[in-house]
Scaffold this motif. Sequence first.
Motif, short mmCIF file in Angstrom:
data_model
loop_
_atom_site.label_atom_id
_atom_site.label_comp_id
_atom_site.label_asym_id
_atom_site.label_seq_id
_atom_site.Cartn_x
_atom_site.Cartn_y
_atom_site.Cartn_z
N LEU A 114 0.82 -1.21 0.00
CA LEU A 114 0.00 0.00 0.00
C LEU A 114 0.85 1.26 0.00
O LEU A 114 1.88 1.31 0.68
CB LEU A 114 -0.90 0.01 1.25
N PRO A 115 0.43 2.29 -0.72
CA PRO A 115 1.21 3.53 -0.76
C PRO A 115 1.49 4.11 0.62
O PRO A 115 2.60 4.56 0.90
CB PRO A 115 0.33 4.48 -1.58
N GLU A 116 0.50 4.06 1.53
CA GLU A 116 0.73 4.62 2.86
C GLU A 116 1.74 3.80 3.64
O GLU A 116 2.50 4.34 4.45
CB GLU A 116 -0.58 4.76 3.64
N ASP A 117 1.82 2.48 3.38
CA ASP A 117 2.85 1.67 4.02
C ASP A 117 4.23 2.02 3.49
O ASP A 117 5.21 1.99 4.23
CB ASP A 117 2.58 0.17 3.80
N GLY A 118 4.30 2.37 2.23
CA GLY A 118 5.58 2.79 1.65
C GLY A 118 6.13 4.02 2.34
O GLY A 118 7.33 4.10 2.61
N VAL A 119 5.27 4.96 2.65
CA VAL A 119 5.69 6.16 3.38
C VAL A 119 6.23 5.77 4.75
O VAL A 119 7.30 6.23 5.17
CB VAL A 119 4.52 7.16 3.51
N LEU A 120 5.51 4.92 5.46
CA LEU A 120 5.94 4.48 6.79
C LEU A 120 7.25 3.71 6.74
O LEU A 120 8.13 3.91 7.58
CB LEU A 120 4.85 3.63 7.45
N GLU A 121 7.39 2.85 5.75
CA GLU A 121 8.62 2.07 5.64
C GLU A 121 9.81 2.96 5.29
O GLU A 121 10.91 2.78 5.81
CB GLU A 121 8.44 0.95 4.63
N SER A 122 9.60 3.95 4.43
CA SER A 122 10.68 4.90 4.12
C SER A 122 11.07 5.70 5.35
O SER A 122 12.26 5.91 5.62
CB SER A 122 10.24 5.85 3.00
N GLN A 123 10.08 6.13 6.11
CA GLN A 123 10.38 6.86 7.35
C GLN A 123 11.19 5.99 8.31
O GLN A 123 12.11 6.49 8.96
CB GLN A 123 9.09 7.31 8.03
N TYR A 124 10.85 4.72 8.40
CA TYR A 124 11.58 3.84 9.30
C TYR A 124 13.07 3.80 8.95
O TYR A 124 13.93 3.98 9.81
CB TYR A 124 10.99 2.42 9.27
N PHE A 125 13.38 3.60 7.68
CA PHE A 125 14.77 3.47 7.27
C PHE A 125 15.51 4.79 7.14
O PHE A 125 16.70 4.87 7.42
CB PHE A 125 14.88 2.69 5.95
N PHE A 126 14.82 5.83 6.71
CA PHE A 126 15.53 7.07 6.40
C PHE A 126 15.36 8.16 7.46
O PHE A 126 16.01 9.20 7.37
CB PHE A 126 15.12 7.57 5.01
#
Length: 111
Positions: free
Chosen positions: A89-101
């Motif tokens: 999901l697009p919103e999960d992509g945002v969360l996953e990017s925030q986690y790593f970056f």
Amino acid sequence: YSLTRSQVENFYEVYKTVLPSAHYAAMVAELASGVCIVLEVRGSDDVVGRLRELCGPFDVEIARHLRPGTLRAQLGRDNVHNAVHCTDLPEDGVLESQYFFSILPQAGVCH
């Protein structure tokens, strides 16, 4: 990144209740077993959708039958070692990017 088991469990938290426990545990062990490369994909013209198409279905056997040219079909061994994690999901992509970056660097984790 080289992630600890705890960091991987935090990252995969959303899957803990939707996957069988053995599968979840295997995914955690795999991601914590070595170095991973993290990419954040942005752009227009449905670039995220195109990336998902390149990755192929999560299930390696389905990918091999229905989408043999995809990364998972060509490089995946099984559903734990399926070559690539690509969020649903697009919103999960945002969360996953925030986690790593954002989150990991703020915690002092080097990549």
